[in-house]
Design a protein around this motif. Structure first.
Motif, PDB file in Angstrom:
ATOM      1  N   THR A  11      32.401  41.217  37.282  1.00  0.00           N
ATOM      2  CA  THR A  11      31.045  40.687  37.450  1.00  0.00           C
ATOM      3  C   THR A  11      29.982  41.773  37.354  1.00  0.00           C
ATOM      4  O   THR A  11      28.788  41.479  37.317  1.00  0.00           O
ATOM      5  CB  THR A  11      30.911  40.004  38.817  1.00  0.00           C
ATOM      6  N   GLY A  12      30.406  43.019  37.340  1.00  0.00           N
ATOM      7  CA  GLY A  12      29.452  44.134  37.330  1.00  0.00           C
ATOM      8  C   GLY A  12      29.093  44.627  38.710  1.00  0.00           C
ATOM      9  O   GLY A  12      28.370  45.618  38.849  1.00  0.00           O
ATOM     10  N   ALA A  13      29.581  43.958  39.738  1.00  0.00           N
ATOM     11  CA  ALA A  13      29.271  44.365  41.107  1.00  0.00           C
ATOM     12  C   ALA A  13      30.107  45.582  41.488  1.00  0.00           C
ATOM     13  O   ALA A  13      31.280  45.683  41.131  1.00  0.00           O
ATOM     14  CB  ALA A  13      29.555  43.219  42.077  1.00  0.00           C
ATOM     15  N   ARG A  29      33.113  49.307  39.164  1.00  0.00           N
ATOM     16  CA  ARG A  29      32.565  47.946  39.056  1.00  0.00           C
ATOM     17  C   ARG A  29      33.628  47.001  38.505  1.00  0.00           C
ATOM     18  O   ARG A  29      34.422  47.377  37.643  1.00  0.00           O
ATOM     19  CB  ARG A  29      31.319  47.918  38.170  1.00  0.00           C
TER      20      ARG A  29
END
Length: 412
Positions: free
Chosen positions: A99-101, A96
């Motif tokens: 942004t955590g994506a 990840r």
């Protein structure tokens, strides 16, 4: 359609460049024997350094040689790590960014839920049949598709989608335990438990906890496994007068997991009490089916499995005679949860070997080799039994025992 293997990629790229195997060996510094074995499928995996050298000689990115190495993991080939688990690692523990994506791009339109459930059932059947290569090849895409289904689910469909995710990750964790990838299994179980909590399905959550207890025992965290199993069993203890079969089965499995932990912690009396409680649940459940949607652990709980645990407890205590006596009451297998039956048969093999009945012990191991070679080669317990037989018997090692020793990795 199955993904090409590393050897198939290598052969295709070598032919495209017009090189013979001997010329590729000369230019890469990798032996002709290794190249030949990879292309012929005799070896399913190679070290990253080997692939890098071959890629340099072929003038392609190293990733162009990466292929399906699930069979290498199932066969426990010496060079299978870490590449053979790369795909399942991407699905279970995605990288990840800020942004955590996740960097892994999931499918924008996953298959319908009934298709995903059918894929999970088929993969579970492969796992229970000891076909670890097929299960490992299918699970990465299945995990990604189910994760996407959860993300896209409506409020109404979200609980069912999370149940599906919990079960998929539970199966993934079980497989990773068998493949000796404990840290990755722990990640799968942690995410499975979160999904089960979001779904509100206590039975599914309890079965995930049982998988976590199994992993903790494999890691030597016996006291923690016992505490987790007992505390969870206390929380989900069903009312016998109106309990559904799945509730009884999930509770019974937790009790058996706790019993296994206490037996290994040298507390045989507590272990026996827990098995007796599980036996009561099995009696109450009777012949009632916990339901086709309940995969893996739930479906395999019955009086026969309880008796297997009694045998296991006796074996852990070092009482070979009692283990053999109790095993006479275990119904013939295999059972729906194949690994449970196979583990029981290893207890029987150990008991025979401990009683110096080496022919009987070897016979049980040969049966397991015929039934579940992929499972057997991953079992340290099997290696210990082969060692016990080979060190105690006075005659030279038979060809059959030598084959078993090679399969389980015991040095001759």
């Amino acid at each position: 359609m199955s993904q090409p293997t590393t050897g198939e990629h290598l052969a295709r790229l070598r032919r495209q460049t017009g090189l013979t195997q001997e010329q590729l060996a000369e230019q890469s510094g990798i032996s002709v024997e290794v190249i030949r074995k990879l292309e012929q499928g005799a070896r399913k995996a190679a070290r990253l350094e080997t692939l890098h050298a071959l890629a340099r000689a072929l003038r392609v990115p190293t990733t162009a040689l990466l292929g399906n190495t699930a069979e290498a993991a199932a066969r426990a080939e010496p060079d299978h790590r870490p590449l053979s688990l790369a795909e399942i690692r991407r699905a279970v523990a995605p990288v990840r960014g800020l942004t955590g994506a996740a960097l892994t791009t999931p499918a924008s339109n996953p298959p319908p839920s009934d298709v995903l459930r059918a894929r999970l059932r088929a993969t579970d059947r492969a796992y229970q049949a000891n076909d670890y290569a097929s299960a490992l090849a299918e699970l990465p895409s299945l995990v990604l598709d189910v994760r996407t289904a959860v993300d896209l689910a409506t409020d109404e469909d979200e609980p069912a989608a999370n149940v599906l995710l919990a079960r998929t990750l539970h199966l993934t964790g079980n497989l990773l335990i068998q493949l000796r990838a404990g840290d990755l299994a722990q990640t799968a179980f942690a995410d499975a438990l979160q999904a089960a909590r979001r779904s509100g399905d206590q039975v599914v959550a309890a079965t995930v906890i049982q998988g976590m207890c199994w992993l903790l025992m494999r890691q030597g965290r016996i006291a923690e496994a016992a505490e987790l199993a007992v505390s969870t069993a206390d929380q989900v203890e069903p009312r016998f007068s109106r309990a559904a079969p799945a509730e009884l089965a999930a509770w019974g499995w937790l009790l058996l997991g706790a019993a296994a932990s206490y037996a290994r912690n040298n507390e045989p009396d507590t272990a026996a009490e827990l098995v007796d409680a599980a036996a009561a649940a099995a009696v109450r459940m009777g012949e009632r089916d916990p339901g086709g949607e309940h995969l893996m652990m739930v479906g395999g709980f019955d009086a026969g499995r309880v008796q297997m645990q009694r045998v296991e407890n006796a074996a852990v205590a070092g009482d070979a005679g009692r283990a053999l006596g109790l095993s006479a009451s275990v119904p013939p297998g295999p059972t729906p949860v194949g690994s449970s039956w196979q583990r029981h048969r290893l207890d029987v093999a150990w008991a025979y070997a401990a009683q110096r009945q080496y022919g009987e012990a070897t016979g049980v191991l040969l049966e397991l080799r015929e039934l579940a070679p992929a499972w057997l080669r991953h079992q340290r317990y099997a290696r210990d039994i082969v060692k016990l037989i080979s060190e105690r018997r006075r005659r030279a090692m038979s060809a059959e025992l030598a084959d078993l020793a090679s399969l389980v990795g015991y040095p001759l």
